[in-house]
Write a protein that holds these residues in place. Structure first.
Motif, PDB file in Angstrom:
ATOM      1  N   LEU A 191      -7.145  -4.968 -26.704  1.00  0.00           N
ATOM      2  CA  LEU A 191      -7.371  -5.846 -25.567  1.00  0.00           C
ATOM      3  C   LEU A 191      -6.068  -6.092 -24.812  1.00  0.00           C
ATOM      4  N   SER A 192      -5.000  -6.308 -25.554  1.00  0.00           N
ATOM      5  CA  SER A 192      -3.700  -6.557 -24.926  1.00  0.00           C
ATOM      6  C   SER A 192      -3.154  -5.319 -24.231  1.00  0.00           C
ATOM      7  N   ALA A 193      -3.574  -4.138 -24.696  1.00  0.00           N
ATOM      8  CA  ALA A 193      -3.029  -2.888 -24.160  1.00  0.00           C
ATOM      9  C   ALA A 193      -3.734  -2.418 -22.893  1.00  0.00           C
ATOM     10  N   LEU A 194      -4.829  -3.074 -22.503  1.00  0.00           N
ATOM     11  CA  LEU A 194      -5.545  -2.637 -21.308  1.00  0.00           C
ATOM     12  C   LEU A 194      -4.643  -2.744 -20.080  1.00  0.00           C
ATOM     13  N   ALA A 195      -4.702  -1.727 -19.238  1.00  0.00           N
ATOM     14  CA  ALA A 195      -3.811  -1.664 -18.075  1.00  0.00           C
ATOM     15  C   ALA A 195      -4.218  -2.667 -17.007  1.00  0.00           C
ATOM     16  N   ARG A 196      -3.223  -3.241 -16.372  1.00  0.00           N
ATOM     17  CA  ARG A 196      -3.474  -4.152 -15.252  1.00  0.00           C
ATOM     18  C   ARG A 196      -3.767  -3.338 -13.998  1.00  0.00           C
ATOM     19  N   PRO A 197      -4.757  -3.745 -13.203  1.00  0.00           N
ATOM     20  CA  PRO A 197      -5.080  -3.009 -11.973  1.00  0.00           C
ATOM     21  C   PRO A 197      -3.956  -3.097 -10.956  1.00  0.00           C
ATOM     22  N   ASP A 198      -3.912  -2.116 -10.055  1.00  0.00           N
ATOM     23  CA  ASP A 198      -2.883  -2.065  -9.024  1.00  0.00           C
ATOM     24  C   ASP A 198      -3.336  -2.884  -7.813  1.00  0.00           C
ATOM     25  N   VAL A 199      -3.101  -4.173  -7.887  1.00  0.00           N
ATOM     26  CA  VAL A 199      -3.539  -5.073  -6.819  1.00  0.00           C
ATOM     27  C   VAL A 199      -2.773  -4.789  -5.536  1.00  0.00           C
ATOM     28  N   ALA A 200      -1.504  -4.453  -5.655  1.00  0.00           N
ATOM     29  CA  ALA A 200      -0.689  -4.171  -4.470  1.00  0.00           C
ATOM     30  C   ALA A 200      -1.261  -2.991  -3.690  1.00  0.00           C
ATOM     31  N   GLU A 201      -1.743  -1.983  -4.398  1.00  0.00           N
ATOM     32  CA  GLU A 201      -2.325  -0.819  -3.730  1.00  0.00           C
ATOM     33  C   GLU A 201      -3.609  -1.202  -2.999  1.00  0.00           C
ATOM     34  N   LEU A 202      -4.401  -2.063  -3.585  1.00  0.00           N
ATOM     35  CA  LEU A 202      -5.616  -2.524  -2.919  1.00  0.00           C
ATOM     36  C   LEU A 202      -5.277  -3.274  -1.629  1.00  0.00           C
ATOM     37  N   ARG A 203      -4.273  -4.144  -1.706  1.00  0.00           N
ATOM     38  CA  ARG A 203      -3.867  -4.869  -0.495  1.00  0.00           C
ATOM     39  C   ARG A 203      -3.372  -3.888   0.583  1.00  0.00           C
ATOM     40  N   HIS A 204      -2.643  -2.891   0.147  1.00  0.00           N
ATOM     41  CA  HIS A 204      -2.119  -1.884   1.084  1.00  0.00           C
ATOM     42  C   HIS A 204      -3.259  -1.130   1.758  1.00  0.00           C
ATOM     43  N   LEU A 205      -4.295  -0.804   1.012  1.00  0.00           N
ATOM     44  CA  LEU A 205      -5.429  -0.063   1.573  1.00  0.00           C
ATOM     45  C   LEU A 205      -6.184  -0.900   2.600  1.00  0.00           C
ATOM     46  N   VAL A 206      -6.347  -2.184   2.327  1.00  0.00           N
ATOM     47  CA  VAL A 206      -7.005  -3.051   3.306  1.00  0.00           C
ATOM     48  C   VAL A 206      -6.152  -3.144   4.568  1.00  0.00           C
ATOM     49  N   ALA A 207      -4.845  -3.205   4.391  1.00  0.00           N
ATOM     50  CA  ALA A 207      -3.938  -3.230   5.550  1.00  0.00           C
ATOM     51  C   ALA A 207      -4.069  -1.935   6.356  1.00  0.00           C
ATOM     52  N   GLU A 208      -4.257  -0.813   5.669  1.00  0.00           N
ATOM     53  CA  GLU A 208      -4.471   0.468   6.363  1.00  0.00           C
ATOM     54  C   GLU A 208      -5.731   0.421   7.212  1.00  0.00           C
ATOM     55  N   VAL A 209      -6.789  -0.169   6.648  1.00  0.00           N
ATOM     56  CA  VAL A 209      -8.042  -0.292   7.403  1.00  0.00           C
ATOM     57  C   VAL A 209      -7.815  -1.149   8.649  1.00  0.00           C
ATOM     58  N   GLU A 210      -7.106  -2.251   8.508  1.00  0.00           N
ATOM     59  CA  GLU A 210      -6.854  -3.128   9.650  1.00  0.00           C
ATOM     60  C   GLU A 210      -6.023  -2.417  10.714  1.00  0.00           C
ATOM     61  N   ASP A 211      -5.021  -1.668  10.278  1.00  0.00           N
ATOM     62  CA  ASP A 211      -4.172  -0.939  11.221  1.00  0.00           C
ATOM     63  C   ASP A 211      -4.983   0.124  11.957  1.00  0.00           C
ATOM     64  N   ALA A 212      -5.799   0.879  11.215  1.00  0.00           N
ATOM     65  CA  ALA A 212      -6.627   1.909  11.847  1.00  0.00           C
ATOM     66  C   ALA A 212      -7.650   1.283  12.781  1.00  0.00           C
ATOM     67  N   LEU A 213      -8.151   0.112  12.413  1.00  0.00           N
ATOM     68  CA  LEU A 213      -9.125  -0.573  13.253  1.00  0.00           C
ATOM     69  C   LEU A 213      -8.522  -0.913  14.614  1.00  0.00           C
ATOM     70  N   GLN A 214      -7.274  -1.376  14.630  1.00  0.00           N
ATOM     71  CA  GLN A 214      -6.616  -1.697  15.895  1.00  0.00           C
ATOM     72  C   GLN A 214      -6.490  -0.456  16.770  1.00  0.00           C
ATOM     73  N   ARG A 215      -6.134   0.674  16.149  1.00  0.00           N
ATOM     74  CA  ARG A 215      -5.997   1.913  16.922  1.00  0.00           C
ATOM     75  C   ARG A 215      -7.349   2.427  17.402  1.00  0.00           C
ATOM     76  N   ALA A 216      -8.354   2.272  16.517  1.00  0.00           N
ATOM     77  CA  ALA A 216      -9.693   2.740  16.904  1.00  0.00           C
ATOM     78  C   ALA A 216     -10.263   1.927  18.049  1.00  0.00           C
ATOM     79  N   THR A 217     -10.019   0.626  18.029  1.00  0.00           N
ATOM     80  CA  THR A 217     -10.589  -0.268  19.029  1.00  0.00           C
ATOM     81  C   THR A 217     -10.132   0.103  20.440  1.00  0.00           C
ATOM     82  N   ARG A 218      -8.908   0.610  20.554  1.00  0.00           N
ATOM     83  CA  ARG A 218      -8.395   0.971  21.874  1.00  0.00           C
ATOM     84  C   ARG A 218      -9.163   2.156  22.472  1.00  0.00           C
ATOM     85  N   GLY A 219      -9.814   2.941  21.583  1.00  0.00           N
ATOM     86  CA  GLY A 219     -10.567   4.086  22.103  1.00  0.00           C
ATOM     87  C   GLY A 219     -12.053   3.865  22.141  1.00  0.00           C
TER      88      GLY A 219
END
Length: 461
Positions: free
Chosen positions: A432-460
């Protein structure tokens, strides 16, 4: 309604947002199609415009109790469309950080829906009878809300929904529901590319389409990471269940100490023979009594880890469902409701990920304490187990009387069971102690990517 007759399809994902008063501010085309109201009539209307009269008021009381406590809600709801026809959904409602609520709804997939709607029918009749007898609608709703968890077989509604949403999401995905793979062609993009009446130039339309593809890729990656995280939490749940069983085994084996003590008092032995035979057993029995307190604390920690794991699984299912909803908008560049809807979903995703991060941090602290307590149990038991093993080796069973022989055999079986269960307990705790912690930072980064792409998409768009 038979679930097979439900007009809600497997790939139908309802989306809406409301203000703090429950008035609709955004609604997607699935909601419009199945509610049979025009979008203009939905926006600004209270969400109960689709409320079915068969729904108990108590279910909505449970929902508002959760939302007012800033907790999400998940449950089965029967709605009524504009022409009076019913449709049934699994509804999730999440408070948004800046106020208002986001709801994502899908087709119910498990037999739990059949049981819930059967209970709803009974509860609604009870509410009507209570109102007829003079109770207010609010009082009748409170009665239903208080009785609902027990009727659903749970100690609380929150506990019920912790199991409900992950099971529904798993059934939905097993049936083939998935995030879309690529953006669809959009009228706005095609019109711009053809020099028509699109909202931007051909280059802008191409940029919008590329940005939509980036959003889909980021959402797929986030969905996959959330899936990995879910499997880790499922493993946590399996290990806590194993630990609970092992703790019970150790406790049961340790309980043999009292039985042995009682049996020893009945033996007809005197002098040195009694001392040699029974003195080690007294120490063994006393030590098992001390271990009982540690095992009780360990059981409490296991229960808290299990609760934390179930809560995290619910939150993961909610975020994964919202990720899937985001995908339905990302593949429709140019749709009128896409920018605002995706923005709201990204806001909810970020809040959900933050909440998950906090939940996992609390869970990790509990696991650390649990592992330490399990180690303490093993360390306390080790010397006395060694002593009793030596005693068993030195005891000449062949020359003992029947009662004494039975006593030694009881001790031998209990000592072996304690040793095996304690070893497995330590191993499971370590896993139980050895289970890996999820990469929360990567998840936040991916959501930020979606937001950034959304801004670029909206202009078109």
């Amino acid at each position: 309604m038979n679930r097979q007759e439900n007009p809600v399809g497997l790939d139908d994902v309802f989306f809406s947002t409301t203000d703090d008063k429950g008035r609709i501010t955004l609604a997607n085309k699935v909601f419009v199609r199945l509610s049979k109201y025009p979008l203009e009539e939905l926006v600004g209307a209270p969400h109960n415009i689709v409320r079915h009269p068969d729904m108990p008021a108590g279910v909505f009381r449970v929902m508002w109790d959760a939302l007012e406590a800033e907790r999400p809600f998940a449950g089965f709801v029967r709605n009524r469309s504009a022409d009076g026809s019913p449709y049934e959904v699994l509804a999730t409602v999440t408070p948004l950080p800046a106020g208002g609520y986001l709801s994502v709804r899908t087709r119910p997939m498990t037999e739990a829906a059949d049981r819930a709607f059967a209970l709803y029918a009974e509860a609604r009749e009870q509410e009507r009878a209570a109102e007829h007898a003079g109770r207010t609608r609010r009082e009748a709703a409170r009665d239903t809300a208080a009785a609902l968890p027990e009727a659903l077989g749970a100690e609380s509604y929150e506990r019920f929904q912790w199991g409900l949403l992950p099971a529904e999401l798993a059934a939905r995905e097993a049936a083939g529901a998935a995030l879309p793979d690529a953006p669809a062609e959009s009228g706005a993009a095609n019109g711009a590319a053809d020099g028509g009446t699109g909202t931007g130039s051909p280059d802008a339309a191409v940029t919008a389409k590329a940005a939509a593809a980036e959003m889909i890729a980021a959402l797929h990656r986030a969905h996959d990471l959330l899936g990995d995280w879910t499997r880790g939490q499922e493993e946590t749940g399996a290990l806590t269940e194993e630990l609970s069983g092992l703790t019970a085994r150790v406790s049961e084996a340790a309980g043999a100490g009292e039985r042995v003590r009682a049996a020893a008092d009945e033996l007809d032995l005197t002098g040195p023979q009694r001392t040699l035979l029974l003195a080690p057993l007294q120490i063994w029995a006393n030590m098992h009594g001390i271990v009982g307190g540690y095992l009780e604390e360990l059981s409490g920690l296991i229960e808290r880890v299990d609760r934390a794991s179930r809560e995290a699984l619910f939150s993961l299912a909610l975020v994964r469902l919202q990720t899937a909803a985001a995908g339905t908008f990302a593949v429709e560049p140019g749709a009128a409701d896409s920018p605002e809807s995706l923005t709201a979903l990204c806001t909810a995703l970020k809040a959900g990920i933050d909440s998950l991060d906090e939940q996992v941090t609390r869970e990790e602290r509990l696991v650390t304490r649990l592992n330490s307590k399990a180690g303490s149990v093993a360390r306390i038991m080790e010397p006395v187990q060694g002593m009793i093993a030596g005693w068993l080796d030195d005891t000449d069973v062949e020359h003992l009387t029947g009662g004494a022989r039975e006593l030694v055999e009881t001790v031998s079986a209990a000592a072996e069971e304690t040793r095996a269960a304690a070893a497995q307990l330590t191993a499971a705790s370590g896993s139980l102690s050895a289970l890996a912690r999820p990469d929360v930072a990567e998840l936040r980064h991916l959501v930020a990517e979606v937001e950034d792409a959304l801004q670029r998409a909206t202009r078109g768009w």
